[in-house]
Write a protein that holds these residues in place. Sequence first.
Motif, PDB file in Angstrom:
ATOM      1  N   HIS A   1      -1.463  -2.469   6.438  1.00 51.94           N
ATOM      2  CA  HIS A   1      -0.242  -2.334   7.218  1.00 51.94           C
ATOM      3  C   HIS A   1      -0.585  -1.975   8.657  1.00 51.94           C
ATOM      4  CE1 HIS A   1      -0.470   1.396   4.578  1.00 51.94           C
ATOM      5  NE2 HIS A   1      -1.206   1.601   5.624  1.00 51.94           N
TER       6      HIS A   1
ATOM      7  N   GLU B   1      -6.849  -2.775   2.154  1.00 50.98           N
ATOM      8  CA  GLU B   1      -6.864  -1.826   3.259  1.00 50.98           C
ATOM      9  C   GLU B   1      -8.301  -1.502   3.690  1.00 50.98           C
ATOM     10  OE1 GLU B   1      -3.866   0.463   3.844  1.00 50.98           O
ATOM     11  OE2 GLU B   1      -2.573  -0.595   2.425  1.00 50.98           O
TER      12      GLU B   1
ATOM     13  N   ALA C   1      -5.544  -1.574 -14.677  1.00 50.79           N
ATOM     14  CA  ALA C   1      -5.098  -0.925 -13.445  1.00 50.79           C
ATOM     15  C   ALA C   1      -3.678  -0.383 -13.558  1.00 50.79           C
ATOM     16  CB  ALA C   1      -5.181  -1.906 -12.281  1.00 50.79           C
TER      17      ALA C   1
HETATM   18  N1  LIG Z   1       1.037   1.589 -12.092  1.00 52.08           N
HETATM   19  C1  LIG Z   1       2.268   1.484 -11.610  1.00 52.08           C
HETATM   20  N2  LIG Z   1       3.323   1.825 -12.379  1.00 52.08           N
HETATM   21  C2  LIG Z   1       4.574   1.698 -11.897  1.00 52.08           C
HETATM   22  N3  LIG Z   1       4.865   1.266 -10.693  1.00 52.08           N
HETATM   23  C3  LIG Z   1       3.865   0.927  -9.872  1.00 52.08           C
HETATM   24  C4  LIG Z   1       2.511   1.014 -10.289  1.00 52.08           C
HETATM   25  N4  LIG Z   1       1.726   0.601  -9.278  1.00 52.08           N
HETATM   26  C5  LIG Z   1       2.539   0.275  -8.274  1.00 52.08           C
HETATM   27  N5  LIG Z   1       3.825   0.457  -8.638  1.00 52.08           N
HETATM   28  C6  LIG Z   1       5.014   0.170  -7.824  1.00 52.08           C
HETATM   29  O1  LIG Z   1       4.957  -1.168  -7.411  1.00 52.08           O
HETATM   30  C7  LIG Z   1       5.412  -1.281  -6.088  1.00 52.08           C
HETATM   31  C8  LIG Z   1       4.361  -1.968  -5.245  1.00 52.08           C
HETATM   32  O2  LIG Z   1       3.204  -1.142  -5.176  1.00 52.08           O
HETATM   33  P1  LIG Z   1       1.878  -1.577  -4.441  1.00 52.08           P
HETATM   34  O3  LIG Z   1       0.840  -0.580  -4.776  1.00 52.08           O
HETATM   35  O4  LIG Z   1       1.610  -2.984  -4.757  1.00 52.08           O
HETATM   36  O5  LIG Z   1       2.274  -1.423  -2.910  1.00 52.08           O
HETATM   37  P2  LIG Z   1       1.423  -1.648  -1.620  1.00 52.08           P
HETATM   38  O6  LIG Z   1       2.089  -2.739  -0.894  1.00 52.08           O
HETATM   39  O7  LIG Z   1       0.002  -1.819  -1.920  1.00 52.08           O
HETATM   40  O8  LIG Z   1       1.658  -0.289  -0.859  1.00 52.08           O
HETATM   41  P3  LIG Z   1       0.668   0.582   0.054  1.00 52.08           P
HETATM   42  O9  LIG Z   1       0.762   0.013   1.425  1.00 52.08           O
HETATM   43  O10 LIG Z   1       1.257   1.936   0.019  1.00 52.08           O
HETATM   44  O11 LIG Z   1      -0.677   0.509  -0.517  1.00 52.08           O
HETATM   45  C9  LIG Z   1       5.734   0.119  -5.630  1.00 52.08           C
HETATM   46  O12 LIG Z   1       7.130   0.308  -5.747  1.00 52.08           O
HETATM   47  C10 LIG Z   1       5.027   1.007  -6.584  1.00 52.08           C
HETATM   48  O13 LIG Z   1       5.734   2.189  -6.798  1.00 52.08           O
END
Ligand SMILES: Nc1ncnc2c1ncn2[C@@H]1O[C@H](COP(=O)(O)OP(=O)(O)OP(=O)(O)O)[C@@H](O)[C@H]1O
Lengths: 309, 551
Positions: A200, A168, B550
């Motif tokens: 996004h 992002e 992470a």
């Molecule tokens: N440390 C964690 N423990 C448990 N679940 C997690 C963790 N990190 C992310 N998730 C879950 O994994 C899924 C994907 O998360 P991710 O952060 O990759 O999304 P994203 O596409 O980057 O979203 P955003 O656009 O909000 O940044 C989500 O359902 C999130 O809740």
Amino acid sequence: MGAGEVVVEARNLTKIYRDFWGRKKVEALRSLSMTVERGEIFGLLGPNGSGKTTTIKLLLGLLFPTSGDALVLGKGADDVNKFEKIGYLPEESYLYKFLSAEETLEFYGRLFNMSRAERRRRSAALIEQVGLNHARKRLVKEYSKGMARRIGLAQALINDPEVVFLDEPTSGLDPIGTREMKDLILDLRAKGKTIVMCSHLLADVQDVCDRVAILHQGELKEYGRVSDLLEIQDLTEVRARGLSDSAKERIREIIAGDGATLESMGHPSTTLEDLFLRIVRESQAHPGRRYLPERSSEKADPASVSDQR
Amino acid sequence: MTIEQEFPDLTQWPVLQGALAYWGQTLLILVLLGLGVASFRDIIIRFQDTLSSRGFMAAMVGLPIAILGGILGTVRSLAVGLLEIVALPLGIRRVWAIARLAIQESIRRRVLYVLLLFLVPFLFAGWYLPKAEEGQLLYLVGFTNTTIGWLLLPMVLFVVGMSIPNDLKSRTIQTVVTKPIRRIEFIVGRVLGFMIVFTIVILVMGGVSLAYIYYQVSDQVLRDQWTARVPVYAKVEDPNSSPFYFIKQGVAGLAGTNVGREWNYRSHIEGDTPDEVRWFFTFNPKQFAGVDRTKVGMTFDVFKTTKGNPTRDEDESSGVWASLDFIDLQNPQNKFDRAFRVNNNRLTEITIPTSVLSSGQVLVRAQCVTRNQYIGMAKHDLFLLAREQSFEWNFIKGLITLWLKMLFLTSVAVSASTVLNGFVTVIFTIGAYVVGLVHNFLMEVAGGKILGGGPIESLVRLVTQMNQQADIEQGFIRSVINIFDPILTRFLAAVGAVVPDLSTIETAEYVASGFDIPSWLMMRNALLVVGYVIPVIIVGYFLFRGRETAA
Ligand SMILES: Nc1ncnc2c1ncn2[C@@H]1O[C@H](COP(=O)(O)OP(=O)(O)OP(=O)(O)O)[C@@H](O)[C@H]1O
Ligand SMILES: [Mg+2]
């Protein structure tokens, strides 16, 4: 796909977040396979929580895959040497708050085993480039979000990396900052760097990305060149301002006379946005299915809206 | 100060070699154990993966592959890990970057304000200073060492223990580990940075303490006790013969007459008999060069069979008398003898001509002169006092011991914090420290040497206020004790085996009583701590490598 050198590769990458006891919490990424070639700007798209950040973290070894492989520059997770040529801007700027901008770059420069002179030179140039010259001595904890973002970017570029991961990149930046960031990304490509970014903000992606992968709930839904994905070969779009009713009628006649059919005539929306929304909606209607642009049958599909065919 | 326990002299190469071999062996066992655990974990994960994706049959069929893969994977990551450890010197700039960061963090987070806190107790310390000259140094050195120790402890716990967890929580670690830095460099850098901070803190606090002590003690203490005496104890080169023995009724033995003292550290000889005690000294005569006369110190026990104070000051002829013969073993003509009155359980000093020590091999014979009285002696009760060292340097050596303790705690805290959160790390480190301090007791409990049985049995006795020797009746409680006490005891023994005995590295008493901290003790302490710190850091490194930064 082109025949360029593959610099980033995911093979059946799967990530299941587990709790302390090893029980499954979220399946964040399901069997993702994709490649990024040298010199391109690759965009990871998807709604919040679709697994974009997870993908980047897996590629960088910050997370360990449940199964599958993540390779950057042909190297796997436990080879730290690859980081010599990698830059990473995290989702938010995670920086040491008790350091100033200069000290921050100084610190990261040391991690690359740079000599003092080189560190000085790089950090001065980067601070200049990200427009923080006026605040170079201030502590990062006093920085605004956008400023922190900028120093985060400088940190990612300290080693003049070959592959840059940007999570992002435009979040938190003002319109000018956003523009600058986009220019910078294009500039990096011009220098032959490879960029993997996720966002996004579709406008941003459409502006800069060569290829995209669209994720939804951890699944790859669409993957390919932005121009290919958005281009519908047999479609012509007519856009005009202040067209009179009679003129519109004449255009209809011309089209009919040519043996073609007029699908619609109206206000077109951003096309990537269209594609994106369509994928998200369709995925919700058919979870677990890869999005297939079934071009001929699409008309019958009530889920596909604002289709201009 | 009495020396009851003797440690092997690690300044001697064969002894050191033996110790290093033992250490290497232990380390190897540790590595194999870790390898086993890691492989097992890997195998389970592989098994579960197939189980969840392709069902039970596939998982069972794939089990041999999972086992092989698990072992190979673990061996591979061990090999990569060892390579990175060996390559540590190449990353010295990165280590230094992390160390600097830790220092900057300590400074900017105002950790050094503890230094000011340190001054507070000094405002009040003077109130309790003993008037008697003898106790002053003891009190002041004890006080300053304790104060420094107790101020550093929370610093180590909270600054060090919270540091990596904070990095993980604020996610700053994510921008660090995506740089070409090895995890070992990260850990070593952290330990190094904090130790630099602690070194500065210890030096400042130590300097203030030393000046404070100097201005607090009376002039007489400065004249008499502001020194570090270097006692030379009986020693022979041949490990099979004793440098100290009794001759009782013409027979040599390791004990003399038992007078019924409860503490059997010393054994006695009877006055006005041919019974005698012999000490053999082997030493480097250079230690005594430059002076005509050399002091000899003694701490003998007087056991009287007649009434009255045997050591009254007023009466020259009263008291218990002993005679000493010093004989140069290279040249028996070169000898010196002298009789003197024994101070009961207090230091007695006499001077002898240094010439008798010139060859570096001396026999000392002691006899009790006074009829019907006994003198008790042990190996360390008679020592030659070599050229004195400075009190200040000795004080600094005492601080080095403190520094070693901090090094131990810092590496434990850093390593533990790679997998535990901040709070648990603090608890864990305190636990390791306490176990280190009560190590002796722990091993006694584990060895069944404590009256009243194992942990649970003792607890039952405590709760029911039962006598330590009364039998616990057969029944449920007895069964619980019989089952769990041996398990707990083993556990305690295991815990005791992996934590060093921190009580034995204490050296403040030497400084306080004006004795030079022997170099073999310094060496042993350094080896003990470093011998623990290295595996602790390596374990921390592997734990850190095995964790997601992470999550
Ligand atoms: N440390 C964690 N423990 C448990 N679940 C997690 C963790 N990190 C992310 N998730 C879950 O994994 C899924 C994907 O998360 P991710 O952060 O990759 O999304 P994203 O596409 O980057 O979203 P955003 O656009 O909000 O940044 C989500 O359902 C999130 O809740
Ligand atoms: Mg994200």
